[in-house]
Design an enzyme around this catalytic site. Structure first.
Site, PDB file in Angstrom:
ATOM      1  N   CYS A  12      10.996 -12.411   5.430  1.00  0.00           N
ATOM      2  CA  CYS A  12      11.527 -11.830   3.607  1.00  0.00           C
ATOM      3  C   CYS A  12      11.050 -11.428   2.782  1.00  0.00           C
ATOM      4  O   CYS A  12       9.568 -12.558   3.005  1.00  0.00           O
ATOM      5  CB  CYS A  12      13.146 -12.308   4.111  1.00  0.00           C
ATOM      6  SG  CYS A  12      13.388 -13.695   3.073  1.00  0.00           S
ATOM      7  N   CYS A  39      10.188 -15.447   0.806  1.00  0.00           N
ATOM      8  CA  CYS A  39       9.642 -16.330   1.831  1.00  0.00           C
ATOM      9  C   CYS A  39       8.286 -15.533   0.499  1.00  0.00           C
ATOM     10  O   CYS A  39       7.967 -16.466   0.063  1.00  0.00           O
ATOM     11  CB  CYS A  39       9.331 -15.784   2.891  1.00  0.00           C
ATOM     12  SG  CYS A  39      10.407 -16.554   3.809  1.00  0.00           S
ATOM     13  N   ASP A  88      -1.077  16.533   8.090  1.00  0.00           N
ATOM     14  CA  ASP A  88      -2.579  17.241   8.489  1.00  0.00           C
ATOM     15  C   ASP A  88      -2.637  18.237   9.419  1.00  0.00           C
ATOM     16  O   ASP A  88      -1.820  18.678   9.837  1.00  0.00           O
ATOM     17  CB  ASP A  88      -2.480  16.270   9.313  1.00  0.00           C
ATOM     18  CG  ASP A  88      -4.073  16.383   9.496  1.00  0.00           C
ATOM     19  OD1 ASP A  88      -4.720  16.626   8.969  1.00  0.00           O
ATOM     20  OD2 ASP A  88      -4.724  15.719  10.707  1.00  0.00           O
ATOM     21  N   ASP A 107      -2.154  12.427  12.862  1.00  0.00           N
ATOM     22  CA  ASP A 107      -2.841  12.072  13.964  1.00  0.00           C
ATOM     23  C   ASP A 107      -4.148  11.691  14.084  1.00  0.00           C
ATOM     24  O   ASP A 107      -4.729  10.804  15.055  1.00  0.00           O
ATOM     25  CB  ASP A 107      -2.738  13.309  15.415  1.00  0.00           C
ATOM     26  CG  ASP A 107      -4.493  13.935  14.586  1.00  0.00           C
ATOM     27  OD1 ASP A 107      -4.712  14.670  14.221  1.00  0.00           O
ATOM     28  OD2 ASP A 107      -5.112  14.256  16.161  1.00  0.00           O
ATOM     29  N   ASP A 147      -6.406   9.869   8.481  1.00  0.00           N
ATOM     30  CA  ASP A 147      -4.847   9.833   8.144  1.00  0.00           C
ATOM     31  C   ASP A 147      -4.244   8.862   7.716  1.00  0.00           C
ATOM     32  O   ASP A 147      -3.233   8.506   7.012  1.00  0.00           O
ATOM     33  CB  ASP A 147      -3.959  10.656   8.706  1.00  0.00           C
ATOM     34  CG  ASP A 147      -4.495  11.561   9.448  1.00  0.00           C
ATOM     35  OD1 ASP A 147      -4.936  13.019   8.442  1.00  0.00           O
ATOM     36  OD2 ASP A 147      -4.488  12.713  10.059  1.00  0.00           O
TER      37      ASP A 147
END
Length: 782
Positions: A27, A30, A458, A657, A661
């Site tokens: 977390c 930490c 995109d 995709d 990107d």
């Protein structure tokens, strides 16, 4: 997921940079704890800890702190340190270290995950029969006998002191640093329930009415169940983090390990780390380029989709720029290295993904942040309860009542429901998403997706299919489209260019077998020439055909019209006479138009961000009803646009995709990847549409909203139980109402809170996609 932001300070040139892997972080607390620990090491100037990559990066005074010193500080803070690199000058860059993907850190992470999975199996195997024994409430007679009570101790103790020991260890480490987190809650809850139960079992006479033969209630099942459920949450969390780290590993894997160096006509295989500016490197077809540079010899088509998103390979010849990590398709290239190592375009993408992944929505850390306040308050209230009731009645019976109420406060404040609130809803929500073809990577993505008010798309492979197809055949010879297409396909049959293949595929689909061509000649960036049925056939650009003495004026206006629609026209000539043209384009996805319309109807703004040409991008956008277009931008440009929109206060979802990107996907509030796209894009994204179409985007956003609503309800009810139950358990209302809450009822309340969280989460299994429900969502969720 938290990441320490870069301080913005530039380390002096003489500074030494040290990298150390860290295992065991869970977390934001930490991250802060490790930073505090390593910054206390003499000589450390600056330190950044990345929760995603599990690395601590430090700049230290030369000749002072060593890797061993830093590792010792991390281990003293309660975590495992993995020495991933030796000290190196800060100015040396990190390309080599990044490319070498230290297996020691990966091995340590895998070992940690295996340990958690093993502990979960052990805890579950013992907790299930324990719940049966403890919750039978006399339905099975022997469970109420001394044998049944001692059996509960036998089943619970290995869980609490075995798999549960990690929580006590981490809670103690936090306490030594004057901090508290979810581990503190788990340790107090399980420890109090187990210790109370042991005393109640071994010395029942210490409790009110115990001397009269009434056995005090035991809470062994509560202690074991808390450990088991929290371990389940840790398992889900570790899997999600592993997928995020895979994004960077996938990017690094694009860079080849070696290069073919050419000196004085002799080829030598060398590691890419040895390449320097000015080296000449040979790249054959089917290989990836090892560095950025400029072509000095050869011609080829290079797939630069990882940089530009353009689905069509780019023709390269002498003088053209090429980039490391791109894929050489058709011809041999020799290029001169201009940039190697961390300065390459690929290395910059890796760095952008690492930085963007470090900062995510806060919902995944909510329970940890709350526990920082919740734990001290609960402990204080419990101790206050003990002291006050013991002071009011200092007799043996009074002290026993004080202890009982002290434990009741701790038991009802058990973090089981609080710990389950997020992972239970996320588990059910993501499971339902998978059934609908949607992969959601945790609560952070769910929170952000519920508030999205801007979607950036995109173009290539997202709004379009990503594959060139024949769109137009214009015949001016009078012999018909099939004859024209047959001539073009026959000439293009010898070419490996994707546009040429689209023409050939279209001809075959129409039942037209390409004729045998001879004297094939390809002119990079211009077209092809071949002899078909004894006559020369040219297929290419208008400028090239004019150079060959062929008049193209009669079709240039039509070619311009097609180009304005985002298509790529090619003129066809037979025997030196123009006979027509063919056009190829990246076709619009069949689900894109409906998805854009649904988003606009929901009040969510839509824009296109692409590396393609402005005219092509605007043509596709106009066809889909998208008004705002950002064209001709690379990976860093896409990430910059995302950052600019976020700075304006927009809640941004990026849909893409491709590898190019990845930085934008990681930098957006919600990164959405198309399931058929690059593995790196999917790994960097928060949501993946597994069916390979954007039609399910609205469903994904609706699912996120429903899941987040469930998480908030879970957290609300978990706290309500505590807010109502703690005062009653402490006996605050007893003097006026006679109400009090024994550990028995406290356990029931705690169990009820857990059941309510689970039942609330299970409602998500009935979630159904409904585009109309998305309307007005943006306004409601803000």
């Amino acid at each position: 997921m938290a990441n320490v932001e870069m301080s913005g300070k530039v380390a002096p040139k003489e500074a030494t940079r040290i990298e150390v892997g860290v295992v065991g972080m869970t977390c934001a607390a930490c991250v802060r704890r490790i930073e505090t620990a390593v910054r206390a090491v003499p000589g450390v100037r600056d330190a950044q800890v990345n929760l995603v990559t599990h690395r601590a990066t430090l700049h230290v005074e030369p000749g002072t702190a060593t890797v061993d010193d830093v590792a010792a500080a991390i281990e003293d803070a309660g975590y495992e340190a993995v020495r991933t690199s030796v000290a190196a000058p800060a100015v040396a860059g990190k390309a080599a270290g990044t490319a070498e993907a230290p297996s020691a850190l990966e091995d340590a992470e895998d070992r940690e995950q295996r340990t958690i999975r093993r502990d979960l199996k052990v805890a579950a195997a013992l907790t299930v029969p324990l719940l049966f024994v403890a919750m039978s409430h006399g339905l099975v007679p022997w469970t109420e006998t001394p044998y049944g009570r001692w059996l509960q101790l036998a089943l619970a103790t290995p869980v609490v002191l075995g798999p549960g020991r990690r929580f006590f260890r981490l809670a103690w480490s936090a306490a030594k640093h004057r901090a508290s987190d979810m581990n503190t809650l788990v340790a107090i809850g399980t420890g109090a329930a187990w210790l109370y139960s042991v005393v109640a079992l071994v010395a029942p006479g210490l409790f009110p009415h115990g001397a009269h033969g009434r056995a005090p209630h035991l809470y062994f099942e509560a202690a074991a169940a808390v450990v088991t459920f929290v371990l389940l949450g840790k398992t889900l969390e570790s899997r999600a983090r592993k997928r995020l780290a895979d994004a960077v590993r996938g990017l690094v894997s694009l860079q080849p390990k070696s290069a073919r160096l050419v000196r004085d006509g002799v080829e030598t295989e060398v590691p890419i780390v040895s390449l320097v500016r000015g080296d000449h490197v040979l790249v054959r077809p089917g290989e990836r380029l090892p560095a950025d540079g400029t072509v000095v010899d050869g011609a080829s088509a290079v797939d630069e989709a990882m940089l530009t998103g353009e689905s069509l390979p780019i023709d390269k010849s002498a003088g053209d720029k090429v980039y490391g990590g791109t894929f050489n398709r058709s011809g041999a290239l020799t290029f001169e290295v201009t940039t190697a190592g961390e300065g390459t375009a690929l290395a910059r993408i890796v760095e952008a993904v690492e930085q963007a992944q470090g900062s995510k929505a806060p919902i995944a850390r909510l329970a940890d942040e709350v526990s920082g306040i919740f734990v001290p308050v609960v402990v204080t209230l419990a101790l206050t309860t003990l002291v006050v009731w013991a002071w009011l009645d200092p007799t043996a019976a009074g002290i026993a009542v004080a202890v009982e109420r002290f434990v009741a406060v701790l038991v009802i404040a058990c973090p089981c429901a609080l710990g389950l609130a997020t992972p239970a809803a996320v588990a059910v929500g993501t499971g339902r998403g998978a059934e609908l073809g949607i992969l959601v990577k945790g609560g952070a993505a769910l929170e952000a997706s519920s508030r999205v008010d801007l979607v950036l798309f995109d173009k290539t492979g997202t709004l379009t299919t990503g594959k060139p197809v024949l769109t137009d055949v214009v015949d001016v010879s009078g012999k018909g489209e099939n004859r024209l297409l047959s001539l073009a396909a026959s000439a293009e049959h010898g070419s490996e260019h994707p546009l040429a293949r689209a023409v050939v595929v279209a001809a075959v689909a129409r039942g037209l077998a390409p004729a045998v061509a001879s004297s094939f000649r390809s002119v990079t960036g211009s077209g092809v020439e071949a002899r078909v049925e004894g006559e020369r056939v040219h297929v290419g650009t208008a400028a090239w055909l004019r150079q060959e003495g062929i008049d193209t004026s009669s079709l240039e206006e039509e070619a311009e019209r097609l180009a304005s629609l985002g298509r790529s026209p090619f003129f066809v000539a037979h025997a030196g006479v123009l006979v027509g043209l063919v056009a190829v384009a990246d076709a619009v996805s069949p689900t894109a138009r409906a998805a854009v319309a649904d988003l606009r109807a929901a009040g969510i703004a839509v824009a296109m961000v692409t590396g393609d040409r402005t005219r092509t991008a605007r043509a596709i956008a106009a066809e889909l009803g998208i008004e705002e277009v950002f064209a001709e931008v690379g990976p860093e440009g896409k990430a910059r646009i995302v950052a600019e929109q976020r700075a304006k206060g927009r809640i941004v979802a990026m849909v893409g995709d491709g590898i190019n990107d990845a930085p934008a996907l990681a930098g957006a509030h919600v990164g959405v990847a198309i399931g058929t796209g690059a593995d790196v894009a999917i790994a960097a994204a928060d949501i993946a549409l597994l069916r390979g179409e954007i039609g399910s985007l609205v469903t994904a956003l609706s699912l996120g909203r429903a899941t987040l609503r469930t998480i908030r309800q879970n957290l609300f009810w978990a706290f309500v139980y505590n807010v109502i139950g703690i005062p009653v358990a402490a006996g605050v209302l007893f003097p006026w109402t006679g109400w009090q809450l024994s550990p028995v009822l406290a356990s029931a309340a705690m169990s009820l809170s857990s059941v309510s969280v689970l039942m609330s989460s299970l409602r998500l299994r009935r979630f159904q996609p409904d585009a109309k429900s998305h309307q007005g969502a943006s306004a409601r969720s803000r």
